[in-house]
Design an enzyme around this catalytic site. Structure first.
Site, mmCIF file in Angstrom:
data_model
loop_
_atom_site.group_PDB
_atom_site.id
_atom_site.type_symbol
_atom_site.label_atom_id
_atom_site.label_comp_id
_atom_site.label_asym_id
_atom_site.label_seq_id
_atom_site.Cartn_x
_atom_site.Cartn_y
_atom_site.Cartn_z
ATOM 1 N N ASN A 7 4.678 -90.249 58.640
ATOM 2 C CA ASN A 7 4.213 -91.185 57.622
ATOM 3 C C ASN A 7 5.317 -92.240 57.427
ATOM 4 O OD1 ASN A 7 3.395 -92.505 55.343
ATOM 5 N ND2 ASN A 7 3.199 -90.674 54.061
ATOM 6 N N ARG A 91 -0.079 -91.143 59.797
ATOM 7 C CA ARG A 91 -0.817 -91.640 58.642
ATOM 8 C C ARG A 91 -0.892 -93.164 58.759
ATOM 9 N NH1 ARG A 91 1.202 -93.030 52.690
ATOM 10 N NH2 ARG A 91 -0.853 -93.365 51.791
ATOM 11 N N HIS A 180 -5.974 -92.836 49.494
ATOM 12 C CA HIS A 180 -5.735 -91.407 49.225
ATOM 13 C C HIS A 180 -6.869 -90.534 49.779
ATOM 14 C CE1 HIS A 180 -3.245 -92.673 45.456
ATOM 15 N NE2 HIS A 180 -2.434 -92.457 46.484
ATOM 16 N N ARG A 241 2.148 -100.313 39.231
ATOM 17 C CA ARG A 241 0.989 -101.184 39.508
ATOM 18 C C ARG A 241 0.066 -101.257 38.301
ATOM 19 N NH1 ARG A 241 -0.865 -98.078 44.819
ATOM 20 N NH2 ARG A 241 1.225 -97.277 45.088
ATOM 21 N N GLY A 333 -0.570 -84.876 38.494
ATOM 22 C CA GLY A 333 -1.744 -84.005 38.357
ATOM 23 C C GLY A 333 -1.399 -82.531 38.504
ATOM 24 N N ASN A 335 1.761 -81.212 38.140
ATOM 25 C CA ASN A 335 2.906 -80.735 37.351
ATOM 26 C C ASN A 335 2.866 -81.021 35.865
ATOM 27 O OD1 ASN A 335 4.520 -79.685 39.580
ATOM 28 N ND2 ASN A 335 4.559 -81.818 40.247
ATOM 29 N N GLU A 386 -1.740 -83.591 52.252
ATOM 30 C CA GLU A 386 -2.236 -84.636 53.151
ATOM 31 C C GLU A 386 -1.746 -84.420 54.582
ATOM 32 O OE1 GLU A 386 -0.690 -87.180 49.930
ATOM 33 O OE2 GLU A 386 -2.214 -88.598 50.588
HETATM 34 P P1 AMP Z 1 3.898 -88.282 43.760
HETATM 35 O O1 AMP Z 1 3.720 -89.749 44.014
HETATM 36 O O2 AMP Z 1 2.653 -87.485 44.020
HETATM 37 O O3 AMP Z 1 5.113 -87.694 44.410
HETATM 38 O O4 AMP Z 1 4.152 -88.127 42.172
HETATM 39 C C1 AMP Z 1 5.253 -88.706 41.540
HETATM 40 C C2 AMP Z 1 5.044 -88.651 40.045
HETATM 41 O O5 AMP Z 1 4.885 -87.287 39.623
HETATM 42 C C3 AMP Z 1 6.208 -89.223 39.251
HETATM 43 O O6 AMP Z 1 5.724 -90.074 38.229
HETATM 44 C C4 AMP Z 1 6.824 -87.984 38.622
HETATM 45 O O7 AMP Z 1 7.407 -88.269 37.397
HETATM 46 C C5 AMP Z 1 5.603 -87.118 38.414
HETATM 47 N N1 AMP Z 1 5.976 -85.723 38.129
HETATM 48 C C6 AMP Z 1 6.528 -84.831 38.956
HETATM 49 N N2 AMP Z 1 6.775 -83.666 38.266
HETATM 50 C C7 AMP Z 1 6.354 -83.873 36.990
HETATM 51 C C8 AMP Z 1 6.325 -83.085 35.787
HETATM 52 N N3 AMP Z 1 6.785 -81.835 35.776
HETATM 53 N N4 AMP Z 1 5.830 -83.634 34.660
HETATM 54 C C9 AMP Z 1 5.363 -84.908 34.677
HETATM 55 N N5 AMP Z 1 5.351 -85.688 35.754
HETATM 56 C C10 AMP Z 1 5.837 -85.197 36.897
#
Ligand code: AMP
Length: 407
Positions: A7, A91, A180, A241, A333, A335, A386
């Site tokens: 990717n 990707r 996505h 964004r 989503g 975490n 993914e």
């Molecule tokens: P991704 O692009 O899927 O890697 O997601 C990144 C986003 O997930 C960032 O905004 C992080 O702050 C959020 N994130 C990761 N862990 C947590 C958590 N425990 N609580 C809230 N947001 C989280």
């Protein structure tokens, strides 16, 4: 089959090596700051401490060579020789209207991805760089392109057409594409598996909430609407964004602040969303922390983020005449129990009741049902994968290519 999944960003390469029969990740890694004085290279072999290196990597070709050298590092025993790698899955963000599925890469495919550069100027050029570099390094095995847009090719015209003069769609292919796709596809299939369902007569709303966020309405297993549009700028508020805004704001801003097209692009893509609203951070963890410390602008950013998701869920319930399940995935989503609870608060009227304890304790547990038994609509956390979708598609296509009678 061992598949190398790549990717590529403009100055980064994320990679994984996946064994597709066992669906096991053998190694993953990230090269950042390609082209800078010092590039950062990280490799993670399950069961070992991550390895972090710094070195000068001038371009994507050097970065791929460095990754391949590391794969041969006997200390980790990831593979015994590079010959074990039988296919490469790339990707590719934008497949335009041409690609409805993953494809074996040949000159025509490269040409079509180049043609889609206009539609994804930030994403397709680095994807092409990655393909070129990987083909150079592994010239004898099949390379497969897996598109973010392909899963959404089933959108009906009323969902993909914008209300602009139709000749603009015909001439420039201005329409909703959606992104996505591999993630929405993966979590919907995991939902079917978990519930022993075939795709027929199912209605799912998949919420991919990460730095980039999108929602997808999935009916009978097919994408029927999605929040991202012509580009990944549309839909939900995101890290930096805007998501949806009234297009008149752009004319107004150009006039008031005398913005060039380039700075307008920067404003909407890099300085808006959670970062713009809060004036503090794009990262959801930082925002929730500050909000809990009493910062009202961080609270507003979080509220706007959650409100948009709630709106889209309602929107897609109307589109599909209800829904059986809502799935949360990606960084936020998977975490953030807080965001999931915030989004689904006060939706009992639509048949959505969260199990607070299950939601609060879902972190790190993988696939978890977080709705209460009385909830008409099931709510799940399902970690996305993914890379696995890319690896499985690449393996399937590579196998078919190798079985062609003329090879
Ligand atoms: P991704 O692009 O899927 O890697 O997601 C990144 C986003 O997930 C960032 O905004 C992080 O702050 C959020 N994130 C990761 N862990 C947590 C958590 N425990 N609580 C809230 N947001 C989280």
């Amino acid at each position: 089959m061992v598949v190398f999944v790549i990717n590529c960003g403009s100055s980064s390469i994320k990679y994984q090596l996946i064994e597709t029969e066992s669906k096991k990740k053998l190694i993953s890694g990230l090269v950042e700051r390609i082209g800078a004085v010092t590039s950062i290279v990280k490799h993670e072999v399950p069961g070992f401490k991550p390895v972090k290196l710094t070195m000068a990597l001038e371009n994507h070709t050097q970065a791929i060579t460095e990754i391949m050298n590391f794969l041969q590092n006997n200390e980790f025993n990831v593979i015994s020789s590079l010959d074990e790698i039988k296919a490469v899955g790339h990707r590719v963000v934008h497949g335009g209207e041409t690609f409805k599925d993953s494809v074996l890469i040949d000159d025509d495919v490269i040409h079509a991805i180049e043609e889609a550069i206009d539609l994804a100027p930030l994403h397709n050029p680095p994807n092409l760089k990655g393909i070129e570099a990987a083909q150079k390094a592994m010239p004898t095995i099949p390379h497969v392109a897996v598109f973010d847009t392909a899963f959404h090719h089933t959108l009906p015209a009323e969902a993909y057409l914008y209300a602009i003069p139709n000749r603009l769609y015909r001439r420039y292919k201005i329409r909703r594409y959606g992104f996505h796709g591999t993630s929405h596809y993966f979590v919907s299939r995991r939902y079917f598996s978990l519930n022993n369902l075939s795709r027929e007569n199912t209605k799912i709303i998949s919420c991919h909430l990460g730095n980039g966020s999108s929602i997808c309405a999935i009916k009978d297993g097919y994408s029927v609407d999605t929040s991202m549009g012509f580009t990944p700028l549309a839909g939900l508020a995101m890290g930096t964004r805007t998501g949806d805004i009234d297009p008149s704001i752009l004319f107004y801003l150009v006039e008031k602040e005398e913005l060039s097209l380039k700075s307008l692009h920067e404003l909407l893509n890099r300085h808006s969303g959670l970062l713009g609203l809060s004036g503090y951070a794009a990262d959801m963890r930082d925002l929730i922390n500050e909000m809990q410390n009493g910062d009202y602008r961080c609270k507003q950013a979080v509220d706007v983020y959650a409100y948009r998701i709630k709106q889209y869920i309602g929107n897609y319930m109307a589109v599909m005449n209800g829904c059986d399940a809502i799935v949360f995935t990606a960084g936020i989503g998977e975490n953030s129990a807080f965001i999931r609870e915030h989004v689904l608060a006060n939706m009992e009227g639509l048949g959505i009741v969260l199990d607070k304890e299950a939601n609060d304790n879902a972190g790190g547990k993988g696939e978890v049902l977080i709705s209460a038994p009385e909830s008409k609509i099931k709510v799940y956390v399902i970690p996305t994968n993914e890379e696995l979708v890319i690896a499985l598609d690449a393996a399937k296509i590579a196998l078919a290519a190798n079985q062609s009678p003329w090879i």
